[in-house]
Design a protein around this motif. Structure first.
Motif, PDB file in Angstrom:
ATOM      1  N   TYR A  33       0.824  -1.212   0.000  1.00 22.54           N
ATOM      2  CA  TYR A  33       0.000   0.000   0.000  1.00 22.54           C
ATOM      3  C   TYR A  33       0.860   1.265   0.000  1.00 22.54           C
ATOM      4  CZ  TYR A  33      -4.230  -2.662   1.193  1.00 22.54           C
ATOM      5  OH  TYR A  33      -5.301  -3.517   1.183  1.00 22.54           O
ATOM      6  N   ALA A  34       0.361   2.299  -0.670  1.00 19.58           N
ATOM      7  CA  ALA A  34       0.980   3.627  -0.609  1.00 19.58           C
ATOM      8  C   ALA A  34       0.795   4.199   0.791  1.00 19.58           C
ATOM      9  CB  ALA A  34       0.327   4.548  -1.642  1.00 19.58           C
ATOM     10  N   ASP A  35       1.638   5.147   1.167  1.00 16.40           N
ATOM     11  CA  ASP A  35       1.573   5.740   2.505  1.00 16.40           C
ATOM     12  C   ASP A  35       0.215   6.362   2.811  1.00 16.40           C
ATOM     13  OD1 ASP A  35       4.175   4.969   3.023  1.00 16.40           O
ATOM     14  OD2 ASP A  35       5.020   6.903   2.447  1.00 16.40           O
ATOM     15  N   GLU A  36      -0.416   6.959   1.834  1.00 11.82           N
ATOM     16  CA  GLU A  36      -1.699   7.648   2.033  1.00 11.82           C
ATOM     17  C   GLU A  36      -2.891   6.837   1.519  1.00 11.82           C
ATOM     18  OE1 GLU A  36      -1.925  10.626   3.679  1.00 11.82           O
ATOM     19  OE2 GLU A  36       0.218  10.357   4.042  1.00 11.82           O
ATOM     20  N   ALA A  37      -2.743   5.532   1.424  1.00 13.25           N
ATOM     21  CA  ALA A  37      -3.788   4.671   0.867  1.00 13.25           C
ATOM     22  C   ALA A  37      -5.063   4.707   1.707  1.00 13.25           C
ATOM     23  CB  ALA A  37      -3.277   3.240   0.764  1.00 13.25           C
ATOM     24  N   THR A  38      -6.168   4.436   1.029  1.00 10.76           N
ATOM     25  CA  THR A  38      -7.452   4.296   1.714  1.00 10.76           C
ATOM     26  C   THR A  38      -8.046   2.931   1.386  1.00 10.76           C
ATOM     27  OG1 THR A  38      -8.716   5.297  -0.097  1.00 10.76           O
ATOM     28  CG2 THR A  38      -7.983   6.758   1.663  1.00 10.76           C
ATOM     29  N   LEU A  39      -8.740   2.380   2.357  1.00 12.67           N
ATOM     30  CA  LEU A  39      -9.444   1.121   2.203  1.00 12.67           C
ATOM     31  C   LEU A  39     -10.892   1.387   2.566  1.00 12.67           C
ATOM     32  CD1 LEU A  39      -8.288  -2.319   3.520  1.00 12.67           C
ATOM     33  CD2 LEU A  39     -10.617  -1.529   3.892  1.00 12.67           C
ATOM     34  N   ASP A  40     -11.774   1.224   1.591  1.00 10.31           N
ATOM     35  CA  ASP A  40     -13.207   1.367   1.831  1.00 10.31           C
ATOM     36  C   ASP A  40     -13.789  -0.027   1.978  1.00 10.31           C
ATOM     37  OD1 ASP A  40     -13.464   4.231   1.636  1.00 10.31           O
ATOM     38  OD2 ASP A  40     -13.052   4.009  -0.501  1.00 10.31           O
ATOM     39  N   CYS A  41     -14.236  -0.329   3.183  1.00  8.61           N
ATOM     40  CA  CYS A  41     -14.730  -1.663   3.510  1.00  8.61           C
ATOM     41  C   CYS A  41     -16.210  -1.772   3.164  1.00  8.61           C
ATOM     42  CB  CYS A  41     -14.515  -1.938   4.997  1.00  8.61           C
ATOM     43  SG  CYS A  41     -14.949  -3.614   5.482  1.00  8.61           S
ATOM     44  N   CYS A  42     -16.629  -2.987   2.850  1.00 10.36           N
ATOM     45  CA  CYS A  42     -18.020  -3.220   2.477  1.00 10.36           C
ATOM     46  C   CYS A  42     -18.991  -2.960   3.621  1.00 10.36           C
ATOM     47  CB  CYS A  42     -18.192  -4.631   1.932  1.00 10.36           C
ATOM     48  SG  CYS A  42     -17.427  -5.909   2.915  1.00 10.36           S
ATOM     49  N   ASP A  43     -18.502  -2.882   4.849  1.00  6.47           N
ATOM     50  CA  ASP A  43     -19.394  -2.589   5.976  1.00  6.47           C
ATOM     51  C   ASP A  43     -19.557  -1.090   6.200  1.00  6.47           C
ATOM     52  OD1 ASP A  43     -17.097  -1.698   7.224  1.00  6.47           O
ATOM     53  OD2 ASP A  43     -17.078  -3.248   8.762  1.00  6.47           O
ATOM     54  N   GLY A  44     -18.980  -0.291   5.312  1.00  4.51           N
ATOM     55  CA  GLY A  44     -19.106   1.157   5.416  1.00  4.51           C
ATOM     56  C   GLY A  44     -17.922   1.835   6.077  1.00  4.51           C
ATOM     57  N   GLY A  45     -16.996   1.076   6.608  1.00  2.89           N
ATOM     58  CA  GLY A  45     -15.829   1.658   7.259  1.00  2.89           C
ATOM     59  C   GLY A  45     -14.797   2.142   6.248  1.00  2.89           C
ATOM     60  N   ARG A  46     -14.061   3.163   6.639  1.00  2.23           N
ATOM     61  CA  ARG A  46     -12.965   3.678   5.822  1.00  2.23           C
ATOM     62  C   ARG A  46     -11.718   3.712   6.690  1.00  2.23           C
ATOM     63  NH1 ARG A  46     -12.390   8.648   1.666  1.00  2.23           N
ATOM     64  NH2 ARG A  46     -12.944   6.969   0.266  1.00  2.23           N
ATOM     65  N   TRP A  98      -6.859   0.352  -6.965  1.00  3.64           N
ATOM     66  CA  TRP A  98      -6.284   1.448  -7.747  1.00  3.64           C
ATOM     67  C   TRP A  98      -4.850   1.630  -7.285  1.00  3.64           C
ATOM     68  CZ3 TRP A  98     -11.302   1.301  -6.142  1.00  3.64           C
ATOM     69  CH2 TRP A  98     -12.296   1.511  -7.118  1.00  3.64           C
ATOM     70  N   PHE A  99      -4.009   2.172  -8.155  1.00  2.00           N
ATOM     71  CA  PHE A  99      -2.578   2.253  -7.883  1.00  2.00           C
ATOM     72  C   PHE A  99      -2.042   3.657  -8.106  1.00  2.00           C
ATOM     73  CE2 PHE A  99      -3.755  -1.948  -9.237  1.00  2.00           C
ATOM     74  CZ  PHE A  99      -3.138  -2.759  -8.308  1.00  2.00           C
ATOM     75  N   ASP A 100      -0.951   3.952  -7.397  1.00  3.38           N
ATOM     76  CA  ASP A 100      -0.264   5.215  -7.651  1.00  3.38           C
ATOM     77  C   ASP A 100       0.809   4.999  -8.722  1.00  3.38           C
ATOM     78  OD1 ASP A 100       1.988   4.080  -6.394  1.00  3.38           O
ATOM     79  OD2 ASP A 100       1.805   5.318  -4.594  1.00  3.38           O
ATOM     80  N   GLU A 101       1.517   6.048  -9.057  1.00  4.26           N
ATOM     81  CA  GLU A 101       2.521   5.975 -10.126  1.00  4.26           C
ATOM     82  C   GLU A 101       3.718   5.099  -9.769  1.00  4.26           C
ATOM     83  OE1 GLU A 101       3.201   9.468  -7.521  1.00  4.26           O
ATOM     84  OE2 GLU A 101       1.484   8.894  -8.764  1.00  4.26           O
ATOM     85  N   ASP A 102       3.882   4.767  -8.497  1.00  2.65           N
ATOM     86  CA  ASP A 102       4.979   3.906  -8.067  1.00  2.65           C
ATOM     87  C   ASP A 102       4.584   2.427  -8.005  1.00  2.65           C
ATOM     88  OD1 ASP A 102       6.771   6.065  -7.718  1.00  2.65           O
ATOM     89  OD2 ASP A 102       5.873   6.499  -5.765  1.00  2.65           O
ATOM     90  N   GLY A 103       3.336   2.128  -8.376  1.00  3.00           N
ATOM     91  CA  GLY A 103       2.879   0.751  -8.355  1.00  3.00           C
ATOM     92  C   GLY A 103       2.383   0.284  -7.003  1.00  3.00           C
ATOM     93  N   LYS A 104       2.169   1.217  -6.099  1.00  2.00           N
ATOM     94  CA  LYS A 104       1.619   0.887  -4.776  1.00  2.00           C
ATOM     95  C   LYS A 104       0.095   1.013  -4.833  1.00  2.00           C
ATOM     96  CE  LYS A 104       5.470   0.636  -2.247  1.00  2.00           C
ATOM     97  NZ  LYS A 104       5.789  -0.434  -1.321  1.00  2.00           N
ATOM     98  N   ILE A 105      -0.580   0.245  -4.003  1.00  2.00           N
ATOM     99  CA  ILE A 105      -2.036   0.324  -3.925  1.00  2.00           C
ATOM    100  C   ILE A 105      -2.404   1.646  -3.264  1.00  2.00           C
ATOM    101  CG2 ILE A 105      -4.118  -0.711  -2.954  1.00  2.00           C
ATOM    102  CD1 ILE A 105      -2.470  -3.392  -2.868  1.00  2.00           C
ATOM    103  N   SER A 106      -3.169   2.465  -3.972  1.00  2.00           N
ATOM    104  CA  SER A 106      -3.571   3.763  -3.427  1.00  2.00           C
ATOM    105  C   SER A 106      -4.978   3.719  -2.825  1.00  2.00           C
ATOM    106  CB  SER A 106      -3.495   4.846  -4.492  1.00  2.00           C
ATOM    107  OG  SER A 106      -4.367   4.549  -5.566  1.00  2.00           O
ATOM    108  N   ARG A 107      -5.788   2.773  -3.315  1.00  2.00           N
ATOM    109  CA  ARG A 107      -7.158   2.681  -2.816  1.00  2.00           C
ATOM    110  C   ARG A 107      -7.706   1.295  -3.103  1.00  2.00           C
ATOM    111  NH1 ARG A 107     -12.452   5.165  -5.464  1.00  2.00           N
ATOM    112  NH2 ARG A 107     -13.917   4.596  -3.858  1.00  2.00           N
ATOM    113  N   THR A 108      -8.483   0.767  -2.170  1.00  2.00           N
ATOM    114  CA  THR A 108      -9.253  -0.450  -2.412  1.00  2.00           C
ATOM    115  C   THR A 108     -10.682  -0.212  -1.945  1.00  2.00           C
ATOM    116  OG1 THR A 108      -8.640  -1.430  -0.277  1.00  2.00           O
ATOM    117  CG2 THR A 108      -7.300  -2.057  -2.182  1.00  2.00           C
TER     118      THR A 108
END
Length: 123
Positions: A33-46, A98-108
Motif C-alpha cells: 500500500y501507498a503511505d496515504e492509501a485508503t481502504l473502503d470496507c463493504c461494511d461502510g468503514g474507511r 487502484w494504484f499510484d505511479e509507483d505501483g503501490k495500492i492507493s485505494r481499495t
C-alpha cells in the motif's frame, strides 16, 4: 496503468496482495500500500494511511478461516484491477484496486458477493 514511465504489473501486485493475505504476512501486505492509501470496507468503514490499514488488517488476518483468500478471478478493468475471491471469513467478495505511479495500492473498495456470488470453475 501509469503515464510516468514507471513500469509495474498491477495484476501481479494484486496476486502478491492475495498471497500476503493467504499467508497472514501483515508486514508484506502493508508494504503493498501507498503511505496515504485508503481502504473502503463493504461494511461502510474507511481506513486511511498505514495506521488505519494496520488496525483493519491485523484483526482480519487473525480471524481468517481456512477457506479465506481463495482466488476466483482477477481482471484489469480501466484504471483498476478487480479481484473476485473468498474474503477473510470465507464469503465471496470483490475488491477493486487502484494504484499510484509507483505501483503501490492507493485505494481499495470491497463489495460482498455472498456465498453464491462467485462463478464456479467446476461445471
Amino acid at each position: 496503468m501509469s503515464d510516468s514511465g514507471t513500469d509495474f504489473d498491477p495484476v501481479g501486485v494484486v496476486i502478491d496482495w492475495l498471497d500476503a493475505c493467504r499467508q497472514r504476512r501483515l508486514v508484506d501486505l502493508l508494504e503493498l500500500y501507498a503511505d496515504e492509501a485508503t481502504l473502503d470496507c463493504c461494511d461502510g468503514g474507511r481506513f486511511v494511511r498505514r495506521s488505519g490499514l494496520l488496525r483493519y488488517w491485523q484483526g482480519k488476518l487473525q480471524a481468517a478461516t481456512s477457506a479465506a483468500f481463495e482466488l476466483h478471478e482477477v481482471l484489469p478493468e480501466g484504471d483498476c484491477v478487480i479481484l473476485d475471491y473468498l474474503d477473510y471469513d470465507g464469503t465471496a467478495a470483490q475488491t477493486k484496486f487502484w494504484f499510484d505511479e509507483d505501483g503501490k495500492i492507493s485505494r481499495t473498495r470491497c463489495t460482498p458477493l455472498g456465498r453464491a456470488g462467485l462463478r464456479s470453475n467446476a461445471a
